[in-house]
Design an enzyme around this catalytic site. Structure first.
Site, PDB file in Angstrom:
ATOM      1  N   GLU A   9       0.849  -1.185   0.000  1.00 33.44           N
ATOM      2  CA  GLU A   9       0.000   0.000   0.000  1.00 33.44           C
ATOM      3  C   GLU A   9       0.886   1.236   0.000  1.00 33.44           C
ATOM      4  OE1 GLU A   9      -0.784   0.095   4.830  1.00 33.44           O
ATOM      5  OE2 GLU A   9      -2.305  -0.760   3.514  1.00 33.44           O
ATOM      6  N   HIS A  30      -4.171   2.448   7.572  1.00 37.70           N
ATOM      7  CA  HIS A  30      -3.080   2.185   8.496  1.00 37.70           C
ATOM      8  C   HIS A  30      -2.275   3.446   8.781  1.00 37.70           C
ATOM      9  CE1 HIS A  30      -3.328  -2.166   6.889  1.00 37.70           C
ATOM     10  NE2 HIS A  30      -3.983  -2.065   8.026  1.00 37.70           N
TER      11      HIS A  30
END
Length: 682
Positions: free
Chosen positions: A218, A256
């Site tokens: 990511e 996150h």
């Protein structure tokens, strides 16, 4: 072989007695993971088997510290379910105890707390997975973490991911396509983690049981670029990658804590470019991960169906999945028959299966490289499973046709004990014909003639009708019991027990308000009502069967009615004080506004009764100490009054004394006491 965790794992759970630790420990034990110890400071020496509805299959011993647990159980892996403020200390404790693999599930550990943890890891042999990760699983061997175990399947695909949910998505696709996983590692999404993509790629590259790698990254950081450089230089296995967060704006954290583009670095475009330059398959959407892995395996990776014990294929060898050609290893070959000649072919057009085909008969030598067995579908040889046991085998070219309507002597519907039909005889399936095997034939009746047919005319009720009254003789052969609903015959269940049966044509109408002698509310022991007597269900009328009638009281007169006026409380009022004698027959305790109830009357009588005179203690002649003691005594005991008597006051006017002085003596000051100003000395 497994990566990080497997059958050799001995698991220790830190924070096992918390709600999260208890739940996921029960899941890990149920999956088959060997949990040997739990650590909760202050609870050492106990056996913990779960709490509430979550109970373990086997109790886990608890210890006060990780080092003590490692010394007594030999644990080599730890999973941490400790709250964020204390999770970093739990990791350091596991590192100091020399745990080989540490998996931290906790999310939200401050970055400041992870700096000393990272420094301690660099100076130890421990491997940290996480924090903020789903854990690690080797299917069918060990599950450590919070991932669902049922979606995983043992196989040859390694999965490494920063995202837990995308890990589950990729694994589910692989499993649905028949591609199992060697190990799945969730490395976590925090800015500071123990294991990066490049570390997991090294593990999978060195694992001979891993044939392909799925890497899910990511935005944020440079871990994916570093992994791409390593893959381009060292990895020979196909790698399939997906980068999440393409649409994320710079400077904003997405999901996150580590998924943030800062300083123009860590964008999805930069990562995808680096991965493609390294020869990695980059998918545009996570929905294509599974299919891309399958396609990449067709390009030259050792097939997972390679027979165990066989040497691996050459690096560029490919197994084609040309579907329907079947050689002499066809599973329909009859056992005990000699093998076909080398060139013999059973046709079935389509799948080419090489020596890696799992249907190859064990112990047979491998086929020649180009050998093909065809299997033409309609040909049925002597291996047809429907061949009657004991019959000699058919000739080599004989064919059993599957003509559906022909029924031979093997027809399962043939009546037991009957001689077999002639070879060409056919049993027709004419539906309405009922032979002597009809299951509705009455037991004990002789069988019907061969051509007799029992018609299924619905309203006709024969002697087998279940509603026929027990003990009654059977009806005549043609008699019919009509299902006219309101007619009630002698089998009516509401007929009073002991009463003689009604006449044959008698009918009990279901007029609702009429209550006959079968009314369940009739008081036990009372004589039955007259035949035409009716009890109306007028709601407020309460007869002698009223459940609120006080036990032991004589029954009311036949016409007596107890009205249900709400505020009136009769002698059956449940609020009557226990132990009190019953009220008089007509006594009423009304709760109507200002009326005086029985309790109020009793209170008024009590107040009107003469009171005992109170004892009065005069303390006027006592010393202060005696007076204090008397007052304390008066406070402790009722009926004692302590007073201080004062002498009577004389209200008569007091004549002021007259002071006489000599007339104007020298050096004498005369003070007039009536003067309001005492300072006036004139």
């Amino acid at each position: 072989m497994s990566v990080l965790v497997g059958k050799q794992t001995k698991l220790l759970v830190q924070g096992i007695t918390g709600s999260e630790g208890t739940f996921h420990t029960s899941q890990m034990i149920e999956y088959g993971t060997p949990v040997v110890a739990g650590v909760t400071p202050g609870k050492g020496g106990m056996l913990y088997g779960g709490k509430g509805d979550i109970m373990f299959k086997s109790a886990v011993p608890l210890f006060n510290s990780v080092s003590e647990a490692v010394k007594k159980t030999g644990a080599n892996t730890s999973v941490i379910f400790v709250p964020p403020p204390y999770a970093a200390d739990a990791i350091l404790e596991a590192i100091n105890a020399k745990i080989k693999v540490i998996i931290c599930i906790t999310e939200g550990i401050p970055v400041r707390d992870m700096i000393p943890v990272k420094h301690a890891l660099d100076n130890s042999n421990s491997v940290l997975i996480g924090p903020n990760c789903p854990g690690v699983i080797t299917p069918d061997e060990a599950k450590i973490g919070i991932m669902p175990g049922f979606i995983h399947k043992k196989g040859n695909i390694g999965v490494v991911s920063r995202s837990g949910t995308l890990t589950y998505e990729a694994v589910k696709q692989l499993t649905d396509l028949g591609l199992g996983q060697s190990t799945c590692i969730g490395i976590g999404g925090d800015p500071i983690i123990g294991t990066q993509h490049i570390d997991a790629i090294k593990y999978f590259n060195e694992d001979p049981n891993t044939h392909a790698i799925v890497m899910i990254g990511e935005i944020g950081g440079s871990a994916e670029e570093e992994a791409a450089a390593y893959i381009a230089k060292y990895v020979q296995k196909p790698v399939i990658a997906f980068i999440a967060g393409r649409t994320a704006p710079p400077g904003r954290r997405m999901g996150h804590a580590g998924a943030i583009i800062s300083g123009g670095k860590g964008t999805a475009e930069e990562k995808i470019k680096a991965l493609k330059e390294a020869g990695i398959f980059v998918v545009e959407t996570p929905a294509k991960i599974g299919q891309t892995v399958l396609d990449s395996l067709k390009l030259g990776i050792p097939a997972p169906k390679r027979k165990q014990g066989r040497p691996p294929r050459a690096e560029g060898a490919v197994v084609k999945t040309v579907a329907p050609v079947v050689t002499d290893a066809t599973p329909k070959r009859r056992p005990g028959r000699p093998p076909r000649a080398e060139g013999a072919v059973a046709k079935t057009v389509a799948p080419v299966v090489t020596d890696a085909t799992p249907k190859r008969k064990p112990g047979r030598p491998p086929r020649a490289e180009g050998a093909v067995a065809k299997t033409v579908a309609p040909v049925v040889t002597d291996a047809i499973p429907k061949r009657k046991p004991g019959r000699p085998p058919r000739a080599e070219g004989a064919v059993a046709k599957t003509v559906a309507p022909v029924v031979t002597d093997a027809t399962p519907k043939r009546k037991p004990g009957r001689p077999p039909r002639a070879e060409g005889a056919v049993a027709k399936t004419v539906a309405p014909v009922v032979t002597d095997a009809t299951p509705k034939r009455k037991p004990g009746r002789p069988p019907r003639a061969e051509g007799v047919v029992a018609k299924t005319v619905a309203p006709v009720v024969t002697d087998a009708t279940p509603k026929r009254r027990p003990g009654r003789p059977p009806r005549a052969e043609g008699a019919v019991a009509k299902t006219v609903a309101p007619v009630v015959t002698d089998a009516t269940p509401k007929r009073k027990p002991g009463r003689p049966p009604r006449a044959e044509g008698a009918v009990t109408k279901t007029v609702a308000p009429v209550v006959t002698d079968a009314i369940p509310k009739r008081k036990p022991g009372r004589p039955p009502r007259a035949e035409g007597a009716v009890t109306k269900t007028v709601a407020p009328v309460v007869t002698d069967a009223t459940p609120k009638r006080r036990p032991g009281r004589p029954p009311r007169a036949e016409g007596a009615v107890a009205k249900t006026v709400a505020p009136v409380v009769t002698d059956a009022t449940p609020k009557r004080r226990p132990g009190r004698p019953p009220r008089a027959e007509g006594a009423v305790n009304s709760t109507v506004g200002n009326e005086i109830t029985e309790n109020q009357e009793a209170k008024a009588k009590k107040e009107a009764a003469p009171k005992k005179p109170k004892k009065v203690i005069d303390t006027s002649s006592m010393t202060p100490l005696e007076r204090a003691i008397a007052r304390r005594r008066g406070r402790r005991k009722k009926g004692i009054t302590v007073t201080t008597a004062k002498p009577p006051v004389d209200l008569r006017p007091v004549e002021e004394p007259v002071v006489k002085f000599p007339e104007n003596p020298k050096n004498v000051i005369v003070f007039d006491s009536s003067d309001e100003n005492p300072n006036n000395n004139e």
